[in-house]
Write an enzyme that holds these catalytic residues in place. Structure first.
Site, PDB file in Angstrom:
ATOM      1  N   ARG A  93      14.040  -3.883  22.502  1.00  0.00           N
ATOM      2  CA  ARG A  93      13.533  -4.439  23.754  1.00  0.00           C
ATOM      3  C   ARG A  93      13.608  -5.959  23.692  1.00  0.00           C
ATOM      4  O   ARG A  93      13.315  -6.572  22.665  1.00  0.00           O
ATOM      5  CB  ARG A  93      12.082  -4.007  24.001  1.00  0.00           C
ATOM      6  CG  ARG A  93      11.925  -2.557  24.394  1.00  0.00           C
ATOM      7  CD  ARG A  93      12.478  -2.272  25.792  1.00  0.00           C
ATOM      8  NE  ARG A  93      12.261  -0.912  26.216  1.00  0.00           N
ATOM      9  CZ  ARG A  93      13.087   0.103  25.982  1.00  0.00           C
ATOM     10  NH1 ARG A  93      14.204  -0.107  25.291  1.00  0.00           N
ATOM     11  NH2 ARG A  93      12.816   1.318  26.432  1.00  0.00           N
ATOM     12  N   GLU A 102      15.787  -8.682  32.569  1.00  0.00           N
ATOM     13  CA  GLU A 102      17.054  -8.012  32.821  1.00  0.00           C
ATOM     14  C   GLU A 102      17.218  -7.746  34.309  1.00  0.00           C
ATOM     15  O   GLU A 102      16.253  -7.336  34.968  1.00  0.00           O
ATOM     16  CB  GLU A 102      17.109  -6.701  32.028  1.00  0.00           C
ATOM     17  CG  GLU A 102      17.070  -6.929  30.528  1.00  0.00           C
ATOM     18  CD  GLU A 102      17.148  -5.643  29.716  1.00  0.00           C
ATOM     19  OE1 GLU A 102      17.239  -4.544  30.321  1.00  0.00           O
ATOM     20  OE2 GLU A 102      17.128  -5.728  28.481  1.00  0.00           O
ATOM     21  N   HIS A 113      22.301  -3.799  28.070  1.00  0.00           N
ATOM     22  CA  HIS A 113      21.350  -2.714  27.822  1.00  0.00           C
ATOM     23  C   HIS A 113      22.068  -1.366  27.933  1.00  0.00           C
ATOM     24  O   HIS A 113      21.630  -0.449  28.627  1.00  0.00           O
ATOM     25  CB  HIS A 113      20.178  -2.780  28.795  1.00  0.00           C
ATOM     26  CG  HIS A 113      18.946  -2.097  28.264  1.00  0.00           C
ATOM     27  ND1 HIS A 113      17.661  -2.520  28.542  1.00  0.00           N
ATOM     28  CD2 HIS A 113      18.802  -1.007  27.459  1.00  0.00           C
ATOM     29  CE1 HIS A 113      16.790  -1.725  27.943  1.00  0.00           C
ATOM     30  NE2 HIS A 113      17.453  -0.796  27.283  1.00  0.00           N
TER      31      HIS A 113
END
Length: 319
Positions: free
Chosen positions: A237, A266, A285
């Site tokens: 994360r 993000e 991601h």
């Protein structure tokens, strides 16, 4: 008995896999699809729901306290930082995740980032495309057996990552206060304390969950303790790393580089200095992704709900 299942938000083109699980459950399920962004939107939509399926929308204490019928909250993914676990526990609501769906994919992605940095593949690719056909662009590169790969966390994904890294010859170390030195040794890994692994790792791969204690775990103070040739790999994360401090450490040569699949915010801002650094690799991601992993994630997240609504215990329950 009819049950209302609310999907708070989603990015999928369709919801075939979830719908199939609910249809095959034998339960009378009303599947309500929403695209909530705020606490208020979730609270309004979820108030009368018997179950909640969640991707990114915030399920805060205020939201949970407003729920009248909810028995289970199931999240797409491993992390449950969108959900107030304590509030759910106090209210007797089961919270479940899908911790094993992307184990192969994330460990493979971390390995790919490691190898790309260790052999400077991305850097050399960019140099050749700029017209520079010269191996000296990647100097220095060192043999793997002279370097240490350290991992933060020793759960499913880092254990699998280590299994894949081990044959390459790297020295291996791990930090996890909840795992014994004997357990790590059986996997060929040396247990280290946090400060020790920060000092010793040439490559530091992050695999801890995002919780209060791990927020900005890697910060300016920790960067200052690392080797100048150290590279951070993060497939966990974004907020585990203090991004501002990371940028300063990279700009000032305090550490050598970073390979990131996640960011503090993000999508990452197009103005981020990280996007313009040759010593940084960034992917969007995507470490969790394969077609097979996506199907497994969606089916298991829906099955969590079915099991709880049937009065059964899902193996992925966190509360």
């Amino acid at each position: 008995m009819a049950f209302k299942v609310l999907l708070t938000d989603y990015e999928f083109e369709n919801l075939k896999y979830e719908e199939d699980v609910f249809k095959e459950s034998g339960l009378d399920i009303e599947f309500v699809k929403a695209q909530c962004k705020t606490e208020d939107e979730v609270a309004e939509q979820a108030k009368h729901a018997d179950a909640i399926l969640n991707q990114y929308a915030p399920i805060s204490r205020r939201v949970i306290e407003s729920l009248e019928n909810a028995k289970v909250i199931s999240r797409y993914g491993v992390g449950v930082n969108t959900i107030d676990i304590d509030a759910a526990n106090e209210k007797g609501i089961t919270v479940a995740n899908v911790p094993d769906y992307g184990m192969e994919e994330v460990s493979n992605h971390a390995l790919a980032l490691l190898l790309s940095w260790a052999r400077k593949v991305t850097l050399l690719n960019n140099e050749v495309k700029r017209g520079n056909w010269d191996f000296k662009a990647c100097v220095p590169i060192h043999r793997f057996n002279n370097q240490t790969v350290g991992v933060l966390g020793f759960g499913r994904i880092p254990r699998r990552f280590i299994e894949k890294v081990k044959p390459l010859g790297f020295k291996l170390a791990a930090y996890d206060p909840f795992v014994s030195a004997e357990d790590m040794a059986s996997a060929g890994v040396k247990k280290m304390e946090l400060d020790e692994i920060i000092r010793e790792a040439d490559y530091l791969s992050v695999h801890v969950p995002l919780i209060k204690d791990t927020y900005h775990l890697l910060n300016a103070d920790r960067f200052s303790q690392m080797k100048k040739n150290a590279v951070i790999i993060n497939t966990a994360r974004g907020p585990i790393i203090d991004e501002k401090a990371l940028i300063e450490a990279l700009e000032n040569g305090i550490i050598a580089g970073a390979a990131l699949d996640v960011a503090e915010e993000e999508p990452i801002s197009i103005d981020s200095p990280l996007l313009h650094m040759d010593n940084v690799i960034i992917t969007p991601h995507s470490a969790w992704y394969s077609e097979e992993a996506m199907v497994e994630l969606r089916q298991k997240a829906a099955k969590n709900i079915v099991q709880v609504l049937k009065g059964e215990k899902t193996p992925y329950a966190l509360t």
